[in-house]
Design a protein around this motif. Structure first.
Motif, PDB file in Angstrom:
ATOM      1  N   ILE A   1       0.848  -1.186   0.000  1.00  0.00           N
ATOM      2  CA  ILE A   1       0.000   0.000   0.000  1.00  0.00           C
ATOM      3  C   ILE A   1       0.887   1.240   0.000  1.00  0.00           C
ATOM      4  O   ILE A   1       1.934   1.261   0.656  1.00  0.00           O
ATOM      5  N   SER A   2       0.472   2.257  -0.738  1.00  0.00           N
ATOM      6  CA  SER A   2       1.222   3.516  -0.761  1.00  0.00           C
ATOM      7  C   SER A   2       0.259   4.649  -1.087  1.00  0.00           C
ATOM      8  O   SER A   2      -0.890   4.407  -1.482  1.00  0.00           O
ATOM      9  N   ARG A   3       0.730   5.871  -0.904  1.00  0.00           N
ATOM     10  CA  ARG A   3      -0.114   7.027  -1.200  1.00  0.00           C
ATOM     11  C   ARG A   3       0.740   8.174  -1.699  1.00  0.00           C
ATOM     12  O   ARG A   3       1.925   8.281  -1.348  1.00  0.00           O
ATOM     13  N   ASP A   4       0.125   9.006  -2.507  1.00  0.00           N
ATOM     14  CA  ASP A   4       0.768  10.224  -2.989  1.00  0.00           C
ATOM     15  C   ASP A   4      -0.160  11.377  -2.608  1.00  0.00           C
ATOM     16  O   ASP A   4      -1.170  11.619  -3.284  1.00  0.00           O
ATOM     17  N   ASN A   5       0.158  12.062  -1.532  1.00  0.00           N
ATOM     18  CA  ASN A   5      -0.728  13.121  -1.043  1.00  0.00           C
ATOM     19  C   ASN A   5      -0.778  14.316  -2.001  1.00  0.00           C
ATOM     20  O   ASN A   5      -1.773  15.043  -2.026  1.00  0.00           O
ATOM     21  N   ALA A   6       0.252  14.505  -2.778  1.00  0.00           N
ATOM     22  CA  ALA A   6       0.248  15.600  -3.755  1.00  0.00           C
ATOM     23  C   ALA A   6      -0.746  15.324  -4.881  1.00  0.00           C
ATOM     24  O   ALA A   6      -1.290  16.259  -5.482  1.00  0.00           O
ATOM     25  N   LYS A   7      -0.985  14.045  -5.154  1.00  0.00           N
ATOM     26  CA  LYS A   7      -1.919  13.655  -6.218  1.00  0.00           C
ATOM     27  C   LYS A   7      -3.263  13.177  -5.675  1.00  0.00           C
ATOM     28  O   LYS A   7      -4.125  12.751  -6.433  1.00  0.00           O
ATOM     29  N   ASN A   8      -3.423  13.206  -4.352  1.00  0.00           N
ATOM     30  CA  ASN A   8      -4.665  12.733  -3.721  1.00  0.00           C
ATOM     31  C   ASN A   8      -5.017  11.317  -4.156  1.00  0.00           C
ATOM     32  O   ASN A   8      -6.183  11.006  -4.469  1.00  0.00           O
ATOM     33  N   THR A   9      -4.026  10.450  -4.176  1.00  0.00           N
ATOM     34  CA  THR A   9      -4.241   9.104  -4.685  1.00  0.00           C
ATOM     35  C   THR A   9      -3.619   8.061  -3.762  1.00  0.00           C
ATOM     36  O   THR A   9      -2.512   8.242  -3.255  1.00  0.00           O
ATOM     37  N   LEU A  10      -4.365   6.986  -3.588  1.00  0.00           N
ATOM     38  CA  LEU A  10      -3.953   5.820  -2.825  1.00  0.00           C
ATOM     39  C   LEU A  10      -3.723   4.678  -3.808  1.00  0.00           C
ATOM     40  O   LEU A  10      -4.434   4.571  -4.803  1.00  0.00           O
ATOM     41  N   TYR A  11      -2.751   3.821  -3.502  1.00  0.00           N
ATOM     42  CA  TYR A  11      -2.427   2.704  -4.390  1.00  0.00           C
ATOM     43  C   TYR A  11      -2.379   1.391  -3.617  1.00  0.00           C
ATOM     44  O   TYR A  11      -2.131   1.362  -2.410  1.00  0.00           O
ATOM     45  N   LEU A  12      -2.590   0.304  -4.361  1.00  0.00           N
ATOM     46  CA  LEU A  12      -2.354  -1.031  -3.825  1.00  0.00           C
ATOM     47  C   LEU A  12      -1.703  -1.849  -4.932  1.00  0.00           C
ATOM     48  O   LEU A  12      -2.354  -2.196  -5.922  1.00  0.00           O
ATOM     49  N   GLN A  13      -0.409  -2.121  -4.772  1.00  0.00           N
ATOM     50  CA  GLN A  13       0.305  -2.979  -5.707  1.00  0.00           C
ATOM     51  C   GLN A  13       0.133  -4.410  -5.243  1.00  0.00           C
ATOM     52  O   GLN A  13       0.491  -4.749  -4.109  1.00  0.00           O
ATOM     53  N   MET A  14      -0.411  -5.247  -6.121  1.00  0.00           N
ATOM     54  CA  MET A  14      -0.697  -6.634  -5.767  1.00  0.00           C
ATOM     55  C   MET A  14       0.127  -7.550  -6.665  1.00  0.00           C
ATOM     56  O   MET A  14      -0.050  -7.549  -7.892  1.00  0.00           O
ATOM     57  N   ASN A  15       1.026  -8.298  -6.051  1.00  0.00           N
ATOM     58  CA  ASN A  15       1.876  -9.241  -6.789  1.00  0.00           C
ATOM     59  C   ASN A  15       1.575 -10.667  -6.346  1.00  0.00           C
ATOM     60  O   ASN A  15       0.954 -10.895  -5.305  1.00  0.00           O
ATOM     61  N   SER A  16       2.030 -11.632  -7.139  1.00  0.00           N
ATOM     62  CA  SER A  16       1.849 -13.054  -6.817  1.00  0.00           C
ATOM     63  C   SER A  16       0.403 -13.354  -6.446  1.00  0.00           C
ATOM     64  O   SER A  16       0.119 -13.998  -5.430  1.00  0.00           O
ATOM     65  N   LEU A  17      -0.505 -12.871  -7.269  1.00  0.00           N
ATOM     66  CA  LEU A  17      -1.928 -13.017  -6.969  1.00  0.00           C
ATOM     67  C   LEU A  17      -2.361 -14.470  -6.980  1.00  0.00           C
ATOM     68  O   LEU A  17      -1.850 -15.294  -7.750  1.00  0.00           O
ATOM     69  N   LYS A  18      -3.312 -14.774  -6.115  1.00  0.00           N
ATOM     70  CA  LYS A  18      -3.851 -16.115  -5.946  1.00  0.00           C
ATOM     71  C   LYS A  18      -5.354 -16.091  -6.217  1.00  0.00           C
ATOM     72  O   LYS A  18      -5.995 -15.051  -6.050  1.00  0.00           O
ATOM     73  N   PRO A  19      -5.938 -17.225  -6.584  1.00  0.00           N
ATOM     74  CA  PRO A  19      -7.399 -17.254  -6.793  1.00  0.00           C
ATOM     75  C   PRO A  19      -8.178 -16.771  -5.573  1.00  0.00           C
ATOM     76  O   PRO A  19      -9.241 -16.148  -5.731  1.00  0.00           O
ATOM     77  N   GLU A  20      -7.661 -17.022  -4.390  1.00  0.00           N
ATOM     78  CA  GLU A  20      -8.357 -16.587  -3.171  1.00  0.00           C
ATOM     79  C   GLU A  20      -8.306 -15.083  -2.963  1.00  0.00           C
ATOM     80  O   GLU A  20      -8.954 -14.563  -2.050  1.00  0.00           O
ATOM     81  N   ASP A  21      -7.565 -14.360  -3.785  1.00  0.00           N
ATOM     82  CA  ASP A  21      -7.582 -12.899  -3.736  1.00  0.00           C
ATOM     83  C   ASP A  21      -8.763 -12.318  -4.530  1.00  0.00           C
ATOM     84  O   ASP A  21      -8.980 -11.102  -4.497  1.00  0.00           O
ATOM     85  N   THR A  22      -9.503 -13.157  -5.216  1.00  0.00           N
ATOM     86  CA  THR A  22     -10.656 -12.696  -5.992  1.00  0.00           C
ATOM     87  C   THR A  22     -11.697 -12.061  -5.079  1.00  0.00           C
ATOM     88  O   THR A  22     -12.136 -12.666  -4.099  1.00  0.00           O
ATOM     89  N   ALA A  23     -12.055 -10.819  -5.385  1.00  0.00           N
ATOM     90  CA  ALA A  23     -13.003 -10.067  -4.551  1.00  0.00           C
ATOM     91  C   ALA A  23     -13.230  -8.701  -5.185  1.00  0.00           C
ATOM     92  O   ALA A  23     -12.517  -8.306  -6.117  1.00  0.00           O
ATOM     93  N   VAL A  24     -14.202  -7.986  -4.642  1.00  0.00           N
ATOM     94  CA  VAL A  24     -14.332  -6.560  -4.916  1.00  0.00           C
ATOM     95  C   VAL A  24     -13.462  -5.830  -3.900  1.00  0.00           C
ATOM     96  O   VAL A  24     -13.576  -6.069  -2.697  1.00  0.00           O
ATOM     97  N   TYR A  25     -12.603  -4.964  -4.401  1.00  0.00           N
ATOM     98  CA  TYR A  25     -11.681  -4.224  -3.544  1.00  0.00           C
ATOM     99  C   TYR A  25     -12.183  -2.796  -3.358  1.00  0.00           C
ATOM    100  O   TYR A  25     -12.531  -2.115  -4.337  1.00  0.00           O
ATOM    101  N   TYR A  26     -12.184  -2.349  -2.107  1.00  0.00           N
ATOM    102  CA  TYR A  26     -12.667  -1.023  -1.745  1.00  0.00           C
ATOM    103  C   TYR A  26     -11.569  -0.222  -1.065  1.00  0.00           C
ATOM    104  O   TYR A  26     -10.828  -0.774  -0.238  1.00  0.00           O
ATOM    105  N   CYS A  27     -11.496   1.056  -1.377  1.00  0.00           N
ATOM    106  CA  CYS A  27     -10.667   1.941  -0.573  1.00  0.00           C
ATOM    107  C   CYS A  27     -11.588   2.708   0.384  1.00  0.00           C
ATOM    108  O   CYS A  27     -12.775   2.898   0.105  1.00  0.00           O
ATOM    109  N   ALA A  28     -11.016   3.116   1.502  1.00  0.00           N
ATOM    110  CA  ALA A  28     -11.788   3.795   2.530  1.00  0.00           C
ATOM    111  C   ALA A  28     -10.914   4.819   3.232  1.00  0.00           C
ATOM    112  O   ALA A  28      -9.695   4.655   3.314  1.00  0.00           O
ATOM    113  N   ALA A  29     -11.574   5.850   3.753  1.00  0.00           N
ATOM    114  CA  ALA A  29     -10.869   6.943   4.427  1.00  0.00           C
ATOM    115  C   ALA A  29     -11.387   7.106   5.842  1.00  0.00           C
ATOM    116  O   ALA A  29     -12.594   6.978   6.101  1.00  0.00           O
ATOM    117  N   ARG A  30     -10.454   7.424   6.734  1.00  0.00           N
ATOM    118  CA  ARG A  30     -10.797   7.607   8.138  1.00  0.00           C
ATOM    119  C   ARG A  30     -10.006   8.785   8.686  1.00  0.00           C
ATOM    120  O   ARG A  30      -8.782   8.808   8.588  1.00  0.00           O
TER     121      ARG A  30
END
Length: 123
Positions: A70-99
């Motif tokens: 996980i990473s973020r660029d506050n200058a670009k107002n953007t959050l990232y999630l780099q996902m490597n070595s993906l597995k079938p069990e990673d299948t899902a709807v992915y949501y970002c959230a703010a707190r």
């Protein structure tokens, strides 16, 4: 009010990679801790990763540790999630959230959510 829009999902073979993005608008992005969560069909939404408002602290679910970043660029107002070595069990709807405030793994402690992006990993 914070508006969040995820992108970058798709279909990938097991072992492949994807990079999710979450574009934020509205209130100052850097005030918020940001998290990634996922929800598979028939299952509850679960924690994936969280990053502090500054980006200086991160924490991951055991199931993705060492594979996702996980990473973020506050200058670009953007959050990232780099996902490597993906597995079938990673299948899902992915949501970002703010707190506002400190980081958390708990779904109920997040104030704002995106609409989600589908990630499907084929075997």
């Amino acid at each position: 009010q914070v508006q969040l829009v995820e992108s970058g999902g798709g279909l990938v073979q097991a072992g492949g990679s994807l990079r999710l993005s979450c574009a934020a608008s509205g209130r100052t992005f850097s005030y918020y801790a940001m998290g990634w969560f996922r929800q598979a069909p028939g299952k509850e939404r679960e924690f994936v990763a969280v990053i502090s408002w500054s980006g200086g602290w991160t924490h991951y679910a055991d199931s993705v540790k060492g594979r996702f970043t996980i990473s973020r660029d506050n200058a670009k107002n953007t959050l990232y999630l780099q996902m490597n070595s993906l597995k079938p069990e990673d299948t899902a709807v992915y949501y970002c959230a703010a707190r506002r405030g400190s980081s958390s793994e708990l779904v109920r402690e997040y104030d704002y959510w995106g609409q989600g992006t589908q990630v499907t990993v084929s075997s």
